[in-house]
Structure formats: structure tokens, C-alpha cells
Design a protein around this motif. Structure first.
Motif: not given
Length: 149
Positions: A43-72
């Protein structure tokens, strides 16, 4: 005209799962291959919309997981094994339009997940219907009368 490609937008929402099932059925009828597409963006204001998100959070990895779950969830294991899965960084509508170049069909649900659902319901389907380089099918979700949707 067998041998084409059907692109379907998936975000894990119920309408996108319905679109995925419809697209798989169409691919079985036409002999086209099936490509699932999910996109992600900060999001344009990532830090203000989602405070406390760990720096290791990987939205691409999450998207891959969501896609795998949806297909399965939406497809049989045999069909799921043949599906191309594409994860794209960027705006959902533009990612689908870009992936649909050369496709015989682009399929989307009528609504998906959004940070501001009330403001943008249906905005991706509306945008791709107007700008896609191929025919578009918008699979409608439940209506008041449609219990099995």
C-alpha cells in the motif's frame, strides 16, 4: 481453436474461486491451458496502515501461498497439477491485463479482496473488462436468489 490460454485472476476470495472453477471448466471444453494470476503490492502508506508488521514479512510469499491454497481448494488434484501459477508484483488490474496479452480469454470474479472494499468493489473486473487485450468473462458471485453460487 484448441491450444490457446485462459488467464484467470485469483485472490483467494469466494468470487475468485468461483471464477477459477468456471475457467477450468471452460479450459476443459476448449483444450486451452489455464494460467492463474495473483498480484501483490505494498500500500502507498504501508508503515501507517500496518504498524508492527515484521520486517521479514514477504507479501510475495504470502501471495504464492494464497494462490496455492485457492488452486488446491477449487480444482481437482489432476487439474491443479496442470495449471500455470503466476505471481506478479503490482496493481491487480494491470497485472491481469499484462498477463492476458496473447490469451484467448481472461476470467475474473465480480469482486475480490481489497483494502477498502466499499470504495472499490468490482473495480478490477470493471477495469479489465474495459482494457483487456482479449475477451473477458466476469463470473458473478451470489445473488439473493442463488444459493449454490
Amino acid at each position: 481453436m484448441a491450444g490457446g490460454r485462459i488467464v484467470v485472476g485469483v485472490d483467494g476470495s469466494a468470487p475468485s474461486l468461483k471464477a477459477l472453477k468456471w475457467a477450468a471448466g471452460q479450459a476443459a471444453l476448449t483444450g486451452d491451458s489455464l494460467e492463474t494470476v495473483i498480484s501483490w503490492e505494498y500500500p502507498a502508506s504501508w508503515a501507517t496502515l500496518m504498524p508492527g508488521v515484521p520486517p521479514e514479512f514477504d507479501p510475495e510469499r504470502l501471495a504464492k501461498q494464497i494462490l496455492k491454497q485457492a488452486v488446491d481448494q477449487a480444482l481437482t488434484p489432476e487439474v491443479a497439477a496442470t495449471v500455470t501459477r503466476t505471481v506478479v508484483g503490482g496493481n491487480a488490474a494491470q497485472a491481469l491485463i499484462d498477463q492476458a496479452k496473447g490469451a484467448s480469454l481472461l476470467v475474473v470474479g465480480d469482486r475480490g479482496y481489497s483494502g477498502f472494499k466499499a470504495a472499490v468493489l468490482g473495480s478490477v473486473s470493471s477495469h479489465v473488462a474495459q482494457h483487456a487485450p482479449c475477451p473477458v468473462v466476469v463470473v458473478r458471485g451470489e445473488t439473493g436468489d442463488d444459493e449454490d453460487a
